[in-house]
Design an enzyme around this catalytic site. Structure first.
Site, short mmCIF file in Angstrom:
data_model
loop_
_atom_site.label_atom_id
_atom_site.label_comp_id
_atom_site.label_asym_id
_atom_site.label_seq_id
_atom_site.Cartn_x
_atom_site.Cartn_y
_atom_site.Cartn_z
N LYS A 101 -1.71 -1.18 3.79
CA LYS A 101 -2.10 -0.45 4.99
C LYS A 101 -2.61 -1.46 6.02
CE LYS A 101 -2.22 3.46 5.36
NZ LYS A 101 -1.14 4.30 5.90
N SER A 102 -2.15 -1.31 7.24
CA SER A 102 -2.51 -2.24 8.31
C SER A 102 -4.02 -2.37 8.49
CB SER A 102 -1.87 -1.76 9.62
OG SER A 102 -2.34 -2.49 10.71
N LEU A 128 -0.76 -2.83 -8.56
CA LEU A 128 -1.09 -3.52 -7.31
C LEU A 128 -1.67 -4.88 -7.63
CD1 LEU A 128 -2.90 -0.47 -5.65
CD2 LEU A 128 -0.52 -1.18 -5.29
N GLU A 129 -1.29 -5.88 -6.87
CA GLU A 129 -1.81 -7.24 -7.01
C GLU A 129 -2.77 -7.46 -5.84
OE1 GLU A 129 2.55 -8.61 -8.62
OE2 GLU A 129 2.05 -8.71 -6.51
#
Length: 188
Positions: A101-102, A128-129
């Site tokens: 997400k930005s 997720l990393e």
């Protein structure tokens, strides 16, 4: 071709694309927002002298569960594995691309190092990393929006989708943050 919100909803409603739990408010114009699960894998820095991808190193990480009302604090320079709250079932004619997400990227949070591609046929939670590139700790809350999954239509369905048995598919059906199985790439 990138799926629009209309196409994403149609794939979900037809049962082709499986998302559990599904919240229609997570569907964006050309992606699906994904949320953070409360499970993390933290590296045991004192257990090994180095990381060897040829070896299983089963005690390389420890599973940590964070209650829904608490935060996991990711320190500057720290790398941990997390997972999406959502479990996905990707059909053989779609492939996915996970992006951060930005708003979180602007705080220094990276959601993946290299594993942003989701194969057709994949089922499971997406690992997720997570990395903190900022110089202050970042609080990560279970259930928060952590990324977005864009879906692409392939020119034809995969002949051997992920999990079909003809490929390694070592992460098929994973639950929570799954440690590396790179050592399997060295076996015949």
């Amino acid at each position: 071709m990138l799926l629009s919100d209309r196409d994403i909803r149609a794939a979900i409603n037809s049962g082709e694309l499986k998302i559990d739990p599904h919240d229609d408010q997570m569907v964006q114009p050309s992606s699906i927002d994904v949320r953070l699960d409360g499970l993390f894998r933290v590296f045991n820095n004192s257990k090994y002298t180095h990381i060897d991808p040829k070896q299983p190193q089963e005690e390389l990480t420890t599973l940590v569960e964070v209650p829904d009302d608490e935060a996991f604090i990711l320190h500057p320079g720290e790398f941990v594995l997390g997972a999406t709250l959502e479990c996905f079932g990707i059909p053989a004619h779609l492939a996915g691309r996970l992006e951060g997400k930005s708003s979180l990227g602007r705080l220094g949070l990276l959601t993946h190092s290299t594993a942003g591609f989701i194969d057709p046929g994949f089922t499971g939670h997406i690992t997720l990393e997570l990395s903190n590139t900022a110089n202050l700790p970042i609080a990560l809350y279970p259930g928060m929006k952590i990324g977005q999954l864009a879906l692409f239509t392939m020119t034809s369905p995969a002949e051997a989708p992920y999990g079909s048995g003809t490929l390694g598919s070592k992460y098929q059906g994973q639950r929570g943050p799954t440690p590396s199985k790179a050592y399997l790439n060295f076996q015949n």
